[in-house]
Design an enzyme around this catalytic site. Structure first.
Site, PDB file in Angstrom:
ATOM      1  N   SER A 235     -34.696 -59.317  30.323  1.00 36.80           N
ATOM      2  CA  SER A 235     -35.377 -58.479  31.311  1.00 36.80           C
ATOM      3  C   SER A 235     -36.861 -58.487  31.009  1.00 36.80           C
ATOM      4  O   SER A 235     -37.275 -58.739  29.868  1.00 36.80           O
ATOM      5  CB  SER A 235     -34.830 -57.044  31.235  1.00 36.80           C
ATOM      6  OG  SER A 235     -35.655 -56.136  31.947  1.00 36.80           O
TER       7      SER A 235
ATOM      8  N   TYR B 296     -32.627 -49.408  26.506  1.00 32.43           N
ATOM      9  CA  TYR B 296     -32.356 -50.623  27.273  1.00 32.43           C
ATOM     10  C   TYR B 296     -33.383 -51.703  26.947  1.00 32.43           C
ATOM     11  O   TYR B 296     -33.022 -52.864  26.694  1.00 32.43           O
ATOM     12  CB  TYR B 296     -32.376 -50.314  28.770  1.00 32.43           C
ATOM     13  CG  TYR B 296     -32.138 -51.530  29.636  1.00 32.43           C
ATOM     14  CD1 TYR B 296     -30.856 -52.028  29.831  1.00 32.43           C
ATOM     15  CD2 TYR B 296     -33.199 -52.196  30.254  1.00 32.43           C
ATOM     16  CE1 TYR B 296     -30.630 -53.151  30.620  1.00 32.43           C
ATOM     17  CE2 TYR B 296     -32.982 -53.316  31.050  1.00 32.43           C
ATOM     18  CZ  TYR B 296     -31.705 -53.793  31.225  1.00 32.43           C
ATOM     19  OH  TYR B 296     -31.490 -54.903  31.995  1.00 32.43           O
TER      20      TYR B 296
END
Length: 246
Positions: free
Chosen positions: A153, A166
């Site tokens: 990501s 995350y």
């Protein structure tokens, strides 16, 4: 790369495992791999969703997939060892592995992250990838040319406020891929990361509930990248991080 189109049935005789295969990007990748001839192993925690993907593959004339209901939250190394044994018994090898499953958690200040949530996200996003990859490496070695794709990501490449556990888990994913790519530099297995970017998925909707989802790319829009990294033509790609929406 978005214009990449592989040869028809280029994944024939290939066996590919996809985590998080019941929804979103994982579902679309599993369907696409099957359309190009692969036998797909569908791993996810919701049996009903996996069965729907199974049924769609069969209805499209694909090879019969395998379903592996597994909750990464509670799975142990023994579960992954058992899975590896089952794959070896049924298929004898593994040609591809897409690490797609992940947990977002609640976005907020670092100081407010509950310990339980931190541990949960690390278990799903990092520990499970370690357990699964380690268990499957012997099978990946048996394939003539195996490809492992980790999902990263933008917040795992440059940290961003309030993305907490995350983001940290995606930095760990990057590191895991790079360590493996270096260790297996001269082997038949290649390891890469793929950053799909903002995509129309349930996870994205959870992170950005007020966003106009109609402006986002769909999982299908990104599939040329997933198909490319499973193609023997991408054998030179090792230890790379590709950005589908750079």
């Amino acid at each position: 790369m978005l214009n990449y189109t592989p040869q028809t049935q280029y994944l024939r005789d290939k066996v590919i495992l996809v985590t998080g295969a019941g929804d979103g990007i994982g579902k679309e990748a599993a369907l696409q791999y099957a359309r190009y001839g692969a036998t797909v192993i569908l791993l996810g925690k919701t049996v009903k969703k996996l069965e729907q993907v199974y049924d769609q593959i069969i209805s499209e004339g694909g090879k019969e997939p395998a379903i592996v209901p597994l909750d990464l939250q509670g799975a142990t190394p023994n579960h992954y060892a058992g899975l590896a044994g089952s794959i070896e018994h049924q298929f004898g090898k593994l040609d591809g592995l897409l690490h797609n499953a992940a947990k977002l958690g609640n976005l907020g200040p670092f100081v407010q992250i509950p310990v339980e949530e931190w541990q949960s996200i690390m278990q799903v996003n990092v520990n499970s990838q370690f357990y699964l990859t380690q268990a499957l490496l012997p099978l990946l070695k048996k394939a003539p040319a195996a490809s492992v794709i980790f999902t990263t990501s933008g917040v795992g490449i440059k940290g961003k406020a309030y993305w907490g556990a995350y983001a940290v888990s995606k930095f760990a994913t990057q590191g895991m891929m790079e360590v493996l790519a270096d260790e297996y530099e001269n082997s038949s297995i290649r390891f890469n990361c793929l950053n799909p970017g903002g995509t129309k998925t349930a996870m994205r909707a959870s992170a950005f509930p007020a966003e106009d989802a109609s402006l986002l790319k769909t999982p299908a829009d990104l599939m040329p990248y997933y198909l490319y990294l499973m193609d023997a033509n991408s054998s030179a790609e090792r230890g790379e991080t590709m950005h589908a929406q750079a």
